[in-house]
Design a protein around this motif. Sequence first.
Motif, PDB file in Angstrom:
ATOM      1  N   GLU A   1       0.823  -1.210   0.000  1.00 43.35           N
ATOM      2  CA  GLU A   1       0.000   0.000   0.000  1.00 43.35           C
ATOM      3  C   GLU A   1       0.862   1.266   0.000  1.00 43.35           C
ATOM      4  N   LEU A   2       2.045   1.189  -0.591  1.00 43.95           N
ATOM      5  CA  LEU A   2       2.970   2.316  -0.619  1.00 43.95           C
ATOM      6  C   LEU A   2       2.277   3.562  -1.174  1.00 43.95           C
ATOM      7  N   ASN A   3       2.487   4.685  -0.497  1.00 46.61           N
ATOM      8  CA  ASN A   3       1.719   5.887  -0.788  1.00 46.61           C
ATOM      9  C   ASN A   3       2.616   7.115  -0.727  1.00 46.61           C
ATOM     10  N   ILE A   4       2.341   8.086  -1.599  1.00 49.47           N
ATOM     11  CA  ILE A   4       2.975   9.398  -1.547  1.00 49.47           C
ATOM     12  C   ILE A   4       1.878  10.404  -1.243  1.00 49.47           C
ATOM     13  N   PHE A   5       2.073  11.173  -0.186  1.00 50.98           N
ATOM     14  CA  PHE A   5       1.044  12.087   0.303  1.00 50.98           C
ATOM     15  C   PHE A   5       1.592  13.510   0.280  1.00 50.98           C
ATOM     16  N   ILE A   6       0.831  14.435  -0.262  1.00 47.58           N
ATOM     17  CA  ILE A   6       1.214  15.842  -0.237  1.00 47.58           C
ATOM     18  C   ILE A   6       0.348  16.543   0.806  1.00 47.58           C
ATOM     19  N   PRO A   7       0.906  16.878   1.967  1.00 50.08           N
ATOM     20  CA  PRO A   7       0.094  17.482   3.032  1.00 50.08           C
ATOM     21  C   PRO A   7      -0.462  18.831   2.627  1.00 50.08           C
ATOM     22  N   GLU A   8      -1.651  19.102   3.111  1.00 56.46           N
ATOM     23  CA  GLU A   8      -2.250  20.425   3.007  1.00 56.46           C
ATOM     24  C   GLU A   8      -2.462  20.921   4.435  1.00 56.46           C
ATOM     25  N   ILE A   9      -1.824  22.019   4.785  1.00 50.91           N
ATOM     26  CA  ILE A   9      -1.855  22.535   6.151  1.00 50.91           C
ATOM     27  C   ILE A   9      -2.521  23.907   6.110  1.00 50.91           C
ATOM     28  N   ALA A  10      -3.775  23.923   6.526  1.00 50.95           N
ATOM     29  CA  ALA A  10      -4.606  25.113   6.325  1.00 50.95           C
ATOM     30  C   ALA A  10      -4.071  26.337   7.045  1.00 50.95           C
ATOM     31  N   ILE A  11      -3.500  26.141   8.231  1.00 54.49           N
ATOM     32  CA  ILE A  11      -3.074  27.309   8.997  1.00 54.49           C
ATOM     33  C   ILE A  11      -1.919  28.054   8.336  1.00 54.49           C
ATOM     34  N   PHE A  12      -1.228  27.408   7.393  1.00 56.07           N
ATOM     35  CA  PHE A  12      -0.155  28.078   6.645  1.00 56.07           C
ATOM     36  C   PHE A  12      -0.526  28.272   5.175  1.00 56.07           C
ATOM     37  N   ASP A  13      -1.780  27.991   4.824  1.00 60.12           N
ATOM     38  CA  ASP A  13      -2.240  28.104   3.438  1.00 60.12           C
ATOM     39  C   ASP A  13      -1.377  27.267   2.505  1.00 60.12           C
TER      40      ASP A  13
ATOM     41  N   PRO B   1      11.341  18.829   0.190  1.00 63.00           N
ATOM     42  CA  PRO B   1      11.857  17.628   0.839  1.00 63.00           C
ATOM     43  C   PRO B   1      10.850  16.487   0.826  1.00 63.00           C
ATOM     44  N   VAL B   2      11.376  15.301   1.038  1.00 66.90           N
ATOM     45  CA  VAL B   2      10.563  14.095   1.204  1.00 66.90           C
ATOM     46  C   VAL B   2      10.607  13.710   2.677  1.00 66.90           C
ATOM     47  N   ALA B   3       9.455  13.547   3.288  1.00 68.34           N
ATOM     48  CA  ALA B   3       9.363  13.343   4.730  1.00 68.34           C
ATOM     49  C   ALA B   3       9.017  11.901   5.071  1.00 68.34           C
ATOM     50  N   VAL B   4       9.643  11.396   6.135  1.00 75.44           N
ATOM     51  CA  VAL B   4       9.328  10.091   6.708  1.00 75.44           C
ATOM     52  C   VAL B   4       9.250  10.257   8.219  1.00 75.44           C
ATOM     53  N   PHE B   5       8.174   9.748   8.803  1.00 71.51           N
ATOM     54  CA  PHE B   5       7.953   9.893  10.236  1.00 71.51           C
ATOM     55  C   PHE B   5       8.500   8.685  10.979  1.00 71.51           C
TER      56      PHE B   5
ATOM     57  N   THR C   1      10.528  13.679  12.487  1.00 66.61           N
ATOM     58  CA  THR C   1      10.318  13.559  11.051  1.00 66.61           C
ATOM     59  C   THR C   1      11.620  13.826  10.323  1.00 66.61           C
ATOM     60  N   ASP C   2      12.092  12.834   9.577  1.00 62.95           N
ATOM     61  CA  ASP C   2      13.290  12.992   8.762  1.00 62.95           C
ATOM     62  C   ASP C   2      12.921  13.641   7.440  1.00 62.95           C
ATOM     63  N   LEU C   3      13.653  14.685   7.080  1.00 62.69           N
ATOM     64  CA  LEU C   3      13.467  15.345   5.791  1.00 62.69           C
ATOM     65  C   LEU C   3      14.633  14.999   4.880  1.00 62.69           C
TER      66      LEU C   3
ATOM     67  N   GLU D   1       6.198  19.850  15.999  1.00 62.65           N
ATOM     68  CA  GLU D   1       6.390  20.997  15.129  1.00 62.65           C
ATOM     69  C   GLU D   1       5.764  20.734  13.770  1.00 62.65           C
ATOM     70  N   LEU D   2       5.290  21.807  13.146  1.00 63.15           N
ATOM     71  CA  LEU D   2       4.687  21.742  11.821  1.00 63.15           C
ATOM     72  C   LEU D   2       5.499  22.591  10.854  1.00 63.15           C
ATOM     73  N   PRO D   3       5.628  22.150   9.593  1.00 67.72           N
ATOM     74  CA  PRO D   3       6.354  22.951   8.606  1.00 67.72           C
ATOM     75  C   PRO D   3       5.450  23.984   7.954  1.00 67.72           C
ATOM     76  N   ASP D   4       6.048  25.098   7.541  1.00 75.09           N
ATOM     77  CA  ASP D   4       5.295  26.083   6.770  1.00 75.09           C
ATOM     78  C   ASP D   4       5.662  25.994   5.294  1.00 75.09           C
ATOM     79  N   PHE D   5       6.085  24.809   4.852  1.00 71.03           N
ATOM     80  CA  PHE D   5       6.475  24.608   3.462  1.00 71.03           C
ATOM     81  C   PHE D   5       5.947  23.257   2.984  1.00 71.03           C
ATOM     82  N   HIS D   6       5.938  23.101   1.673  1.00 68.16           N
ATOM     83  CA  HIS D   6       5.450  21.865   1.073  1.00 68.16           C
ATOM     84  C   HIS D   6       6.430  20.715   1.286  1.00 68.16           C
ATOM     85  N   SER D   7       5.883  19.510   1.238  1.00 65.26           N
ATOM     86  CA  SER D   7       6.719  18.309   1.314  1.00 65.26           C
ATOM     87  C   SER D   7       5.981  17.158   0.653  1.00 65.26           C
ATOM     88  N   PHE D   8       6.737  16.126   0.323  1.00 65.20           N
ATOM     89  CA  PHE D   8       6.173  14.860  -0.114  1.00 65.20           C
ATOM     90  C   PHE D   8       6.365  13.866   1.030  1.00 65.20           C
ATOM     91  N   VAL D   9       5.281  13.276   1.505  1.00 68.42           N
ATOM     92  CA  VAL D   9       5.357  12.327   2.614  1.00 68.42           C
ATOM     93  C   VAL D   9       5.238  10.914   2.067  1.00 68.42           C
TER      94      VAL D   9
END
Length: 511
Positions: free
Chosen positions: A118-130, A144-148, A153-155, A169-177
């Motif tokens: 079930e390998l998945n690539i997720f692009i987070p959407e974080i509303a508080i940072f638009d 960056p590509v993130a792994v928890f 979280t390793d970037l 902590e939350l990022p204010d930038f895009h990532s691929f999870v």
Amino acid sequence: MNTFQKFLTLTALFALFFSCDTDGDFPITDQDGASRTEIIGRDVAIKNFAVVLSRTVYARQDVREFLKTEAAKKFDGNTDILYGAVKNLEINEVPFRDILMAYSTEKEIIEIERAVPELNIFIPEIAIFDITVDNLDCADSQIPVAVFNDNGTDLFLNGKVEITIPKGELPDFHSFVVNENNFVKVYTDSNNDYLCYKLLSTTTGFKSQAVCNDNLIGDKALKAFEYFCKTDESCNSQKLQRDYIYYGITPDNETGQINYGVSEYLGFLEVDPKAFFSVKSEWADKDRPGNALEIIKAPVSGKGKSFTKEYLVSKIWSQGVFTFRFEVFNSTNSAPLVSIVNLYPEDLWDFNLIKKYGHGTLLSRSKSTYKIDPEQFTAKRVDLGSREISLGGKWDLSQEALERYISVFEENPGKKREYRSIYKMSYLNPAKINGAIKYGLGTNTEAYPVFEPEASTELMKTFNVYRSEDDDILGNVKVCFYDPLLLGKTDDGYIVQSYNTGVVNFGIMVK
């Protein structure tokens, strides 16, 4: 590690298959590479894929554009990209899988595919940072590509871990999870050659409303409140509202026939963030103080872990949605009736940003993370009435007991195991019910609403439940047929009876 799924749009309940004749095929045997593959663990495979993907997206803008396009399709209602469904799609006439192998090896890719179907690539959407998929800048090579993991979280950037962001902590930038998609189930075909995918859950998206108005409550409950609005034990007691809703019984007409078209639904819910991060799964082993449940044995989590504030914050980023499972135990079923509710963090709570950390050395331009404190979150009420999320269906007293028990869980992937729950069920006196016909108000022969267990048959009913070991219980409540639905009226709307598990507060509506 527990996970939550992020859902953005409402769709109807459906079963979506990636057919074994489409690009969604996932081969589990390979003529050239199968003999060379090794068995590796899930965590190792996810990390290895993150390394490969980070090299790829760092080098190729067309891959970044491809991932953005696929995430925007929201095949499961989320900004997920199921690797097995897209790996054979072409980018500039080259399959995505072949592009990845250019930054890895065929052997490594096969190992990863075997280890994480079930390998998945997720692009987070974080509303508080638009931060959304739509405003992801594909010209930025340093996404960056993130792994928890347990430490944070390793970037990954171009194949290497640049930093590890601490928990909380939350990022204010895009990532691929890189993670696993928990809303698809893997099936092999008849020859055991391919894995096909079935979407497991309804996708739902909600925005909060605070007022319980007429539209939320419904005509039947409003009419019942006209007849039954008093707080005493008279024939106008609030406790008798379901007698009207299901049987049309009024103070002046005490015989009625069941309306089979009426059902019970989740009206609204609120989640207390402070209670959420402090709840312990172990308290399912015994009654919580002040919780008047008649439960012999309640469902328990297999992990017995505690939530933490950092855990709660990490979920907002890691997969973005909170998935709540409502299990309704009634006397007519041997297993609970299950409904799923998926909600954005921003739908559930108002946030309070605490501190900003700059990471100018990580990337060519400064990007930051923010520490937020769940103790400062404020709960919102989420209106779910129009979604018709079932809480047990119609209530036919000729068949069903006077009680229903509801357990609320945080749903997570993991090994399934069987649990057993035992509940006390009390049945209406047979003199009060004859098939579809009910005689008189309430439960006793004098037509008063007081529920008297000694006047009814009592049985202990056992339920066998299969759930993930990683699911976490958020509490239990008992709902009685003679609980009021509406408690009063104010200038702002109606006061709805609510049930509080200690973490989740919810109301019931009927239609």
